[in-house]
Design an enzyme around this catalytic site. Structure first.
Site, PDB file in Angstrom:
ATOM      1  N   GLU A  53       0.879 -12.911  12.890  1.00 54.74           N
ATOM      2  CA  GLU A  53       1.468 -11.763  13.388  1.00 54.74           C
ATOM      3  C   GLU A  53       1.395 -10.565  12.316  1.00 54.74           C
ATOM      4  OE1 GLU A  53       2.494 -11.265  16.472  1.00 54.74           O
ATOM      5  OE2 GLU A  53       2.055 -13.269  17.074  1.00 54.74           O
ATOM      6  N   ARG A  73      -0.957   8.878  -9.971  1.00 54.61           N
ATOM      7  CA  ARG A  73      -0.954   7.951  -8.983  1.00 54.61           C
ATOM      8  C   ARG A  73      -0.459   6.504  -9.775  1.00 54.61           C
ATOM      9  NH1 ARG A  73      -3.846   7.444  -4.799  1.00 54.61           N
ATOM     10  NH2 ARG A  73      -4.545   5.055  -5.269  1.00 54.61           N
ATOM     11  N   HIS A 102       2.149   3.132  -9.079  1.00 51.59           N
ATOM     12  CA  HIS A 102       2.286   1.492  -9.223  1.00 51.59           C
ATOM     13  C   HIS A 102       3.382   1.113  -9.956  1.00 51.59           C
ATOM     14  CE1 HIS A 102      -1.870   1.806  -7.277  1.00 51.59           C
ATOM     15  NE2 HIS A 102      -2.488   2.693  -8.592  1.00 51.59           N
ATOM     16  N   ASP A 122       0.777  -1.465   0.092  1.00 46.53           N
ATOM     17  CA  ASP A 122       0.056  -0.216   0.087  1.00 46.53           C
ATOM     18  C   ASP A 122       0.820   1.208   0.021  1.00 46.53           C
ATOM     19  OD1 ASP A 122      -2.401   1.544  -0.091  1.00 46.53           O
ATOM     20  OD2 ASP A 122      -2.749   1.466   2.159  1.00 46.53           O
ATOM     21  N   ASN A 174     -11.355  -2.555  -5.178  1.00 49.75           N
ATOM     22  CA  ASN A 174     -10.183  -1.506  -6.055  1.00 49.75           C
ATOM     23  C   ASN A 174     -11.261  -1.139  -7.256  1.00 49.75           C
ATOM     24  OD1 ASN A 174      -7.167  -2.794  -4.864  1.00 49.75           O
ATOM     25  ND2 ASN A 174      -8.462  -0.919  -4.044  1.00 49.75           N
ATOM     26  N   THR A 185     -11.023  -6.786  -4.422  1.00 47.92           N
ATOM     27  CA  THR A 185     -12.604  -6.680  -4.745  1.00 47.92           C
ATOM     28  C   THR A 185     -12.914  -5.257  -4.751  1.00 47.92           C
ATOM     29  OG1 THR A 185     -13.302  -7.558  -2.829  1.00 47.92           O
ATOM     30  CG2 THR A 185     -13.051  -9.223  -4.842  1.00 47.92           C
TER      31      THR A 185
END
Ligand code: IPE
Ligand code: IPE
Ligand code: MG
Length: 245
Positions: free
Chosen positions: A210, A39, A43, A26, A74, A72
Site C-alpha cells: 500500500e 541542501r 540532510h 525525500d 544519487n 544508485t
C-alpha cells in the site's frame, strides 16, 4: 507494578500494525532551499526525522522498517553533496548506533558495496550490523547505494553463476537471492515531499504494498505522520488480485 502503557495513537489499531514499513525519505533539499540554506543542511535536519520515525515505529510495534538513504542514481548529484552524504551517513551510524542497539534495533544495509562507497563508510556499516545483529525488536534496513533494478540484476546473476537451469529460475528462486530473503515484503510504503513515484526503491518487493504519499518534507516528518500513514493503511482493503473477502 508495571508502568502503564501509553494509549495507542489516534486512529491506529494496534492489532493491525503493518509488519514492514518502508520510507522514501525525500524533500531534504527543498526543505533547506525554503530556508535559504545549503541542501546539505536539509540532510542534516533529516536525522531527527529518522530517529523520531524509528521511535514511533517501535512504539506501535512495527517489526521491520526500511529507509531509502542513498540510491544508485544519487551518484548523479554534485560531487560535494555526494561526499557530504557519505560522511553524514557514516557519522550518523557512529553517533546513533549505541542508542539504537539499546532499543533492540537490528541495523542492516541493503545495496551494492561497490568501489564508490568509501571503505570507511563500509567499515561503519559492518560494525553497526555486527553490534546489533542479535537484536530482534525491530530490524532497520538502510537502503544505501540501493537500486531496485540492481537488486534484481544481482539476484539473477547469482542464479546464473550458480548454474541454475532456466526452468528453475522462477519467482521463488529470484526472491531467495534478493539481498534479504528473510524479510517480508513491505505492507506500507510512505513517500514524503509530494512526489508520486517509486524512484527505483524495492521494485520486486512493492508488488502489493500500500502506497501513502504525503506533502510533508522529510526533515519535518515525525512519528505523528507515521501514525497517520498507518491509520490510512488500515482503512485500505488489500486484495492481492482476488475479490473482497
Ligand atoms: C532526500 O532528499 C535525500 C536523498 C535523496 C539522499 P533530496 O535530497 O532528494 O531532497 P529534494 O528532493 O531535492 O528536495
Ligand atoms: C529517492 O529520492 C532516493 C532517496 C530518498 C534516497 P530522489 O530524490 O533521489 O528521487 P527522484 O530523483 O526525485 O526520483
Ligand atoms: Mg528528492
Amino acid at each position: 507494578m508495571s508502568p502503564a502503557l501509553p494509549p495507542p495513537p489516534d486512529g491506529v489499531d494496534l492489532n493491525g500494525v503493518p509488519a514492514h514499513v518502508a520510507c522514501v525519505m525525500d524533500g531534504n533539499g527543498r526543505w533547506a532551499s525554503q530556508r535559504g540554506l545549503a541542501r546539505t543542511a536539509g540532510h542534516a535536519a533529516g536525522e531527527e526525522a529518522l530517529l523520531d520515525t524509528i521511535e514511533g515505529a517501535l512504539a506501535i510495534g512495527v517489526r521491520w522498517l526500511t529507509v531509502f538513504a542513498f540510491s544508485t542514481e544519487n551518484w548523479r548529484r554534485p560531487r560535494d553533496e555526494v561526499r557530504y552524504l557519505m560522511g553524514f551517513n557514516e557519522s550518523l551510524l557512529v553517533r546513533r548506533r549505541d542508542e539504537l542497539h539499546e532499543k533492540g534495533v537490528r541495523i542492516r544495509f541493503a545495496g551494492r558495496r561497490d568501489w564508490r562507497v568509501p571503505r570507511r563508510v563500509l567499515r561503519r556499516m559492518d560494525e553497526s550490523a555486527e553490534l546489533t545483529e542479535a537484536n530482534r525488536t525491530m530490524t532497520l534496513t538502510m537502503a544505501f547505494n540501493y537500486g531496485g533494478r540492481a537488486e534484481i540484476v544481482d539476484a539473477v546473476r547469482a542464479l546464473v553463476a550458480a548454474g541454475t537451469p532456466a526452468p528453475k529460475i522462477d519467482e521463488k528462486a529470484i526472491r531467495s537471492h534478493l539481498y534479504y530473503p528473510d524479510q517480508p515484503d513491505p505492507d506500507l510504503v510512505v513517500r514524503t515531499s509530494g512526489e508520486y513515484r517509486i524512484s527505483n526503491f524495492l521494485l520486486w518487493q512493492l508488488a502489493y504494498s500500500e502506497l501513502v504519499f504525503t506533502d510533508v518534507l522529510w526533515p519535518d516528518f515525525r512519528r505523528e505522520h507515521l501514525f497517520e500513514a498507518v491509520a490510512e493503511f488500515q482503512r485500505r482493503e488489500r486484495r492481492y488480485g482476488g475479490v473482497r473477502g
